[in-house]
Structures are given as structure tokens and as C-alpha cells.
Design an enzyme around this catalytic site. Sequence first.
Site, PDB file in Angstrom:
ATOM      1  N   VAL A 114     123.605 107.791  -4.072  1.00 48.33           N
ATOM      2  CA  VAL A 114     122.893 106.503  -4.029  1.00 48.33           C
ATOM      3  C   VAL A 114     121.557 106.619  -4.766  1.00 48.33           C
ATOM      4  O   VAL A 114     121.169 105.720  -5.520  1.00 48.33           O
ATOM      5  CB  VAL A 114     122.680 106.049  -2.569  1.00 48.33           C
ATOM      6  CG1 VAL A 114     121.793 104.811  -2.512  1.00 48.33           C
ATOM      7  CG2 VAL A 114     124.018 105.762  -1.907  1.00 48.33           C
ATOM      8  N   CYS A 150     116.742 115.533  -0.429  1.00 54.07           N
ATOM      9  CA  CYS A 150     117.657 114.595  -1.078  1.00 54.07           C
ATOM     10  C   CYS A 150     118.170 115.200  -2.377  1.00 54.07           C
ATOM     11  O   CYS A 150     117.381 115.490  -3.272  1.00 54.07           O
ATOM     12  CB  CYS A 150     116.991 113.259  -1.357  1.00 54.07           C
ATOM     13  SG  CYS A 150     118.161 112.105  -2.127  1.00 54.07           S
ATOM     14  N   GLY A 173     125.860 116.238  10.611  1.00 58.86           N
ATOM     15  CA  GLY A 173     126.798 116.703   9.597  1.00 58.86           C
ATOM     16  C   GLY A 173     128.209 116.590  10.130  1.00 58.86           C
ATOM     17  O   GLY A 173     128.665 117.481  10.834  1.00 58.86           O
ATOM     18  N   GLY A 174     128.858 115.479   9.838  1.00 56.13           N
ATOM     19  CA  GLY A 174     130.269 115.329  10.175  1.00 56.13           C
ATOM     20  C   GLY A 174     130.577 114.939  11.602  1.00 56.13           C
ATOM     21  O   GLY A 174     131.719 115.052  12.043  1.00 56.13           O
ATOM     22  N   THR A 185     128.168 109.440   8.199  1.00 59.65           N
ATOM     23  CA  THR A 185     129.396 108.999   7.537  1.00 59.65           C
ATOM     24  C   THR A 185     130.365 108.286   8.488  1.00 59.65           C
ATOM     25  O   THR A 185     131.055 107.349   8.086  1.00 59.65           O
ATOM     26  CB  THR A 185     130.067 110.229   6.883  1.00 59.65           C
ATOM     27  OG1 THR A 185     129.110 110.823   5.996  1.00 59.65           O
ATOM     28  CG2 THR A 185     131.299 109.852   6.100  1.00 59.65           C
TER      29      THR A 185
HETATM   30  C1  LIG Z   1     125.497 107.165   1.591  1.00 60.83           C
HETATM   31  C2  LIG Z   1     124.515 108.145   2.179  1.00 60.83           C
HETATM   32  C3  LIG Z   1     123.144 107.952   1.989  1.00 60.83           C
HETATM   33  C4  LIG Z   1     122.205 108.845   2.510  1.00 60.83           C
HETATM   34  N1  LIG Z   1     120.864 108.606   2.351  1.00 60.83           N
HETATM   35  C5  LIG Z   1     119.956 109.433   2.915  1.00 60.83           C
HETATM   36  C6  LIG Z   1     118.558 109.148   2.832  1.00 60.83           C
HETATM   37  O1  LIG Z   1     118.143 108.131   2.263  1.00 60.83           O
HETATM   38  N2  LIG Z   1     117.670 110.015   3.414  1.00 60.83           N
HETATM   39  C7  LIG Z   1     118.106 111.142   4.088  1.00 60.83           C
HETATM   40  O2  LIG Z   1     117.286 111.889   4.589  1.00 60.83           O
HETATM   41  N3  LIG Z   1     119.425 111.423   4.192  1.00 60.83           N
HETATM   42  C8  LIG Z   1     120.357 110.594   3.627  1.00 60.83           C
HETATM   43  N4  LIG Z   1     121.707 110.874   3.774  1.00 60.83           N
HETATM   44  C9  LIG Z   1     122.135 112.077   4.529  1.00 60.83           C
HETATM   45  C10 LIG Z   1     122.489 111.743   5.983  1.00 60.83           C
HETATM   46  O3  LIG Z   1     121.381 111.231   6.684  1.00 60.83           O
HETATM   47  C11 LIG Z   1     123.037 112.982   6.720  1.00 60.83           C
HETATM   48  O4  LIG Z   1     122.064 113.993   6.666  1.00 60.83           O
HETATM   49  C12 LIG Z   1     124.325 113.526   6.111  1.00 60.83           C
HETATM   50  O5  LIG Z   1     125.120 112.477   5.629  1.00 60.83           O
HETATM   51  C13 LIG Z   1     125.144 114.376   7.085  1.00 60.83           C
HETATM   52  O6  LIG Z   1     125.612 113.622   8.192  1.00 60.83           O
HETATM   53  P1  LIG Z   1     127.090 112.941   8.262  1.00 60.83           P
HETATM   54  O7  LIG Z   1     128.081 113.987   7.842  1.00 60.83           O
HETATM   55  O8  LIG Z   1     127.244 112.472   9.661  1.00 60.83           O
HETATM   56  O9  LIG Z   1     127.078 111.810   7.277  1.00 60.83           O
HETATM   57  C14 LIG Z   1     122.658 109.984   3.233  1.00 60.83           C
HETATM   58  C15 LIG Z   1     124.034 110.178   3.427  1.00 60.83           C
HETATM   59  C16 LIG Z   1     124.961 109.281   2.918  1.00 60.83           C
HETATM   60  C17 LIG Z   1     126.416 109.524   3.149  1.00 60.83           C
END
Ligand SMILES: Cc1cc2nc3c(=O)[nH]c(=O)nc-3n(C[C@H](O)[C@H](O)[C@H](O)COP(=O)(O)O)c2cc1C
Lengths: 264, 305
Positions: free
Chosen positions: B73, B131, B244-245, B267
Site C-alpha cells: 500500500v 514499514c 502476525g496471522g 489480515t
Molecule cells: C494491507 C496492510 C496494510 C498495513 N499497513 C500498516 C501500517 O500502515 N502501519 C503498520 O505499522 N503496519 C501495517 N501493516 C502491518 C500490520 O499491522 C501487521 O503488523 C501485519 O499485517 C501482521 O499481522 P496479520 O498477519 O494479522 O495481518 C499492514 C498490513 C497490511 C496487510
Amino acid sequence: MISIYKRPYLCTIVKKEETAPGIFDMTIISEEITRQAKPGQFLNIRCADTLSTLLRRPISICDIDKEKKEVRFVFQVKGEGTRLLANRSLGELLDVLGPLGTSFTVDNSFSRPALIGGGIGVFPLLFLANAYRSSMDVFLGFRTKEMVVLEQDFKRICPDTVIATDDGSYGVSGYVTRLLEENIKQGKNDIVYACGPEPMLKKVQSMCSAYGIPCQLSLEQRMGCGIGACLVCACKIRTPKAWEYKHVCKDGPVFWGNEVLFDE
Amino acid sequence: MNDANMKVSICGVELKNPVITASGTFGFGREYAEYYDLSRLGAICVKGLTLNPRQGNRPPRIAETPAGILNSVGLQNPGVKHFIEHEIPFLKQFDTKIIANISGNTIEEYCRMAEILYDSGVDLIEMNISCPNVKQGGVAFGTKADTVYHITQEVKKYCRQPLIVKLSPNVTDIKEMAKAAQDGGADAVSLINTLLGMAIDIYTRRPVLANNVGGLSGPAVKPIAVRMVWEVASVVDIPIIGMGGIMNGEDAIEFMLAGATAVAVGTANFIDPLACVKVVDGIRNYLLSYDIEDINSIIGKVELN
Ligand SMILES: Cc1cc2nc3c(=O)[nH]c(=O)nc-3n(C[C@H](O)[C@H](O)[C@H](O)COP(=O)(O)O)c2cc1C
Ligand SMILES: Cc1cc2nc3c(=O)[nH]c(=O)nc-3n(C[C@H](O)[C@H](O)[C@H](O)COP(=O)(O)OP(=O)(O)OC[C@H]3O[C@@H](n4cnc5c(N)ncnc54)[C@H](O)[C@@H]3O)c2cc1C
Ligand code: FES
């Protein structure tokens, strides 16, 4: 008690037919979706309950039947997600989020709309044609004869529906945009609705702008959430000074033609 | 037993339950507020903010990979001032905590944002130095222990709210980064941000993402995230927010046993808009089924072999 909140619906699959090689015509039951749906909107479908294809798949609503509470959609098998969807059986429950996104503007003060669709872009136009049911022109483009679907459905609403194939194996030979151009040159249509591959949308956009006719385009982009939160489905939309990224799932998929900025 | 204590505390800020939305997956909450009452969440962590508005990267910005997604993004957001004016009043309607997630190109930008957020009413600040989707800043601050220490120390000076440092998994030893954040004055750490990845369309021979590479998230990264939370828990005393997941309550419990005080769900929101509340319910069910009176009693309680 009716909840004020939206939720994914679990809908029974009641019809499934392979109407052309790799093209499936599916119908599910959902009172909620038929009550809310407007032409141009889409569903975000969980093709199977598996972690391997994690994301939902966006599929347009092809038609609805309010009385029977039926929601119909047509899809082409492209990769793993649509393959799993095609393998689902009658009677199974499908996890569906929707209806989502913006819809085509249906306005009976237009005297004669033109609907133009190419490939998988043909499917959402049936719902739109049904919403008008007045005099209109319909142009549908397919790759080749055996891929032609929904012909009778469109002809029931618009008997003069024109079918074109890229290879000339059925109907008119060549691209549908040429047929639309002849029409609007003669001043027959006062609004155009288009859904299909980007080159087709670009052509419709430039044609309509040259002849001063409003058009609405339905865009496609890869999606995550489908509801406007993750910002992955970006598309360029004009602003008074330049452009900004809007999002196909919430600000679209349907945009006015003069808003959309295609990359060169 | 018919109820269990779900409250946890992150550096003095009490969350009604340990479930937080992961930054960037939940926008500013508006879309999900159509699906449930946001007051059911422990906290809402909003889309990553920058000092000035950002358009983000070119699409396609997402690719699906086995049990995961890659995203690029690139921090599209309306800027921190717009957030304060237009989004905080909306979020304040709900009985939950607000976490502002901030990113910058320079240390000064991070400090400036912390200053701007001073009187904003947000409850916590999460500093994203991880990021993978922006050229400058972002992850550049998060991959060397001395820079993690330095930026944390500087930004902390301007923070009224407790400061959470969000760590990158794209490092050789995440323990070093966590210690550096703690030494720099961080009140908590959160992990993991996404893992840098790539997907190539073999028919066009081009990467699926316009940005070529992107951050991997979803169930595919969970074992790595759990391991990293466990490692970090062994070297810091400050609270850890694990993510994470996470797809359900069981996943959340796994992170808490590894040492997380709270968890974030990212996610999973895309697959099910009700994912976060289902995680809350799942955690409660686990506590009730195993007669655990207080969630805090399981934090870090993994029994090693
Ligand atoms: C589409 C998307 C956008 C994200 N944007 C940010 C963000 O702006 N700032 C941030 O610190 N992490 C961002 N992340 C990371 C998530 O906050 C998280 O650390 C990461 O996705 C792992 O968790 P999950 O597996 O439950 O998604 C983003 C993740 C996704 C998938
Ligand atoms: C608003 C909208 C409406 C659509 N309506 C229809 C329809 O009515 N009928 C139909 O057959 N198809 C439609 N599509 C395209 C359909 O979503 C894709 O063909 C489908 O997602 C492919 O999934 P897959 O797993 O089979 O393919 P894969 O290539 O394996 O999919 C991998 C990933 O890319 C995404 N993806 C791949 N192609 C597209 C695409 N063209 N658009 C968006 N995402 C894509 C998938 O969703 C998935 O996340 C629509 C797309 C959008 C955006
Ligand atoms: S798919 Fe998430 S914002 Fe469009």
C-alpha cells in the site's frame, strides 16, 4: 429482531451450470442481498473454507429475483479461487459479503442508454438492462463463438442485442467499441454504461468524451477487504488540480467516465 | 465459572480485552463500524499516519500467496492533522482505546507528529519503524539497534502518551532491536510487522505487485511471529503486543502464552469483517473452558520442553 449491523451471509447454492467452457452460472438464495442489491454492485465471495486461498473473490451480481430471493452471478474460472468456487455443490452454503460498492445510475430521463460489455464485463450488465427495461442498445463482445453466454437473457429484454466476437466466429466480427461508435455518431444514445477489459473502457471513455455523452465505467482491481478499509484496490481519479487514489471496492467499481484517469 | 477477567494493561492504559486491530487493516474503523459495535474491541490501532498526506504506491498493491498476502500500500493516508480533525471525533464515540500509528522520513518528522498528537486524545502512540513499503524512513530506522535506540529516545521526549515501538521481523536478531527500544525508553513493543516478500507471475515474467516487493502477512507468518514474540519476551520487561496471522481465539492464546500481553488482528479482517470480535469471543471461551479466572495468568506461560 433485525440487527442494524451488516454481516457476511451464508447462502444456499440452488443452481450451477457450466454455460460455456470454464464459465459458470450460479444462483444462491439471500433475501437480504436481493433486498439491497443495485445493478453494478458486487459480492465478495469466500470460495472455500481454506487457508490456501485466503482472500474472498469479487464477483459482480448478474441479476436478482426479488420474489424468489435469488441472486445470480456468472464467473469465469481463472485460478485457484474460481476453480474452488466452480467445485461447490448444490445445497452447500456459500459465505458471501455484499452487495458492495457503487452502482450504475439508473435514470429513466435518459432517452436511450447504450450498454457495452466485453468478456467477464458482460455479466453485470444484465442486472442493469433489467432495471431499465425501456428501449436501449446492448453490445456484447466475446472472444469466440463458444464463449458466448447470456445471449437469450439479454434478447428477452432487448431483442436487438448485438453480439460480436473477436475472431468473427459468431455475430458481428471485431470489437464492440466500433459498433458503439457508429451508434453515438448518429446521436442515438444519451448515456453509455461500460464494463470490460481496460483497453475497451479507455476507448469508450475517449469516444464518449469526443461526442459529449456521459458514460459510466465499471473498473477492476485486485482487492483485500472489499469494504474500503485496507486501501489496496487503488485507482486514479481526477481532482480539480490533478488526481488522487480512490478505491474500486468502495468509491467504485462504477465511476463516471470523466473522473477516471487511465495510465498510458 | 461463568466469567473470566479479560482486562489487560499496557503501560497504565487499561484495555477491556487484549484484542487490538492491526494498523493498516482497519482503516479508521468506519467501515467495520457497519459490522459491529467497535466498543467491543480492546483498542483500535488506526491506519499508519504520516506528517503530510500520502498517495501510496501504484496498484496492484496486493498479491495472494499460500495462506498469506503480500501488500504494498505504501502508507496511503490523509496526514496526521486530518486524522485529528476528522477521525478522532468519530472514534471517540466508542468505548475503546485509540492507538495512533506513526511513520516518518526523518526522526524530526516522528517527533513533530508526537508533538501534534500531544493533545489529540489518542491513548497510545505506536511508532512504525518497520514499514517495508516506503523508500525512505520506515524500516530504515528499524533494522539497526543503535538507530532504534536513538529514534526511540528522541521521539519519547515529545510523547505525552505511552510509546509503543513496532518492530520489523526483517532483521537477524529481533531481541537486539527490542532491547534497544526498551533502553531508549519505549513503554511497549509490538511485533511483527510484515516480512518482505515477492511474487512473480511466471506467464508475464513480472512481479504481481507494481512495487515489485511487498510485506507478507496472514497465517503463513504466524510461526515466525510466535517465535519472535517468545524471543523478545525473554529479553524485555515491557509489555509486548503480538501479531502476525491471528485468525481466531486459539491463535491469540498462542501469542499470549509466548509472552504477549495483548494481540493485534490484521489480515483476518479481510476474510471475515467480524474477525476481531470472534477472536475476543474465542479467547473468552478458552478461559472459561479451562477455568482460567484471569487472562493475565497465562501471559508468557508456555512450558518449554
Ligand atoms: C494491507 C496492510 C496494510 C498495513 N499497513 C500498516 C501500517 O500502515 N502501519 C503498520 O505499522 N503496519 C501495517 N501493516 C502491518 C500490520 O499491522 C501487521 O503488523 C501485519 O499485517 C501482521 O499481522 P496479520 O498477519 O494479522 O495481518 C499492514 C498490513 C497490511 C496487510
Ligand atoms: C468489482 C469486480 C467484479 C468482478 N466481477 C466478475 C464477474 O462477474 N465474473 C467473473 O468471472 N469475474 C469477475 N471479476 C474478476 C474476478 O474477481 C477474478 O477473475 C477472480 O478474483 C480470480 O480469482 P482466482 O483465484 O480464480 O484467480 P487468481 O489469479 O489465482 O487470483 C489471485 C488473486 O488475484 C485476484 N485477481 C485475479 N484476477 C483479478 C481480476 N481480474 N480482478 C480482481 N482481482 C483479481 C484474486 O481475487 C486473488 O486475490 C470481478 C472483479 C472485480 C474487481
Ligand atoms: S479492497 Fe480493501 S479498500 Fe478496497
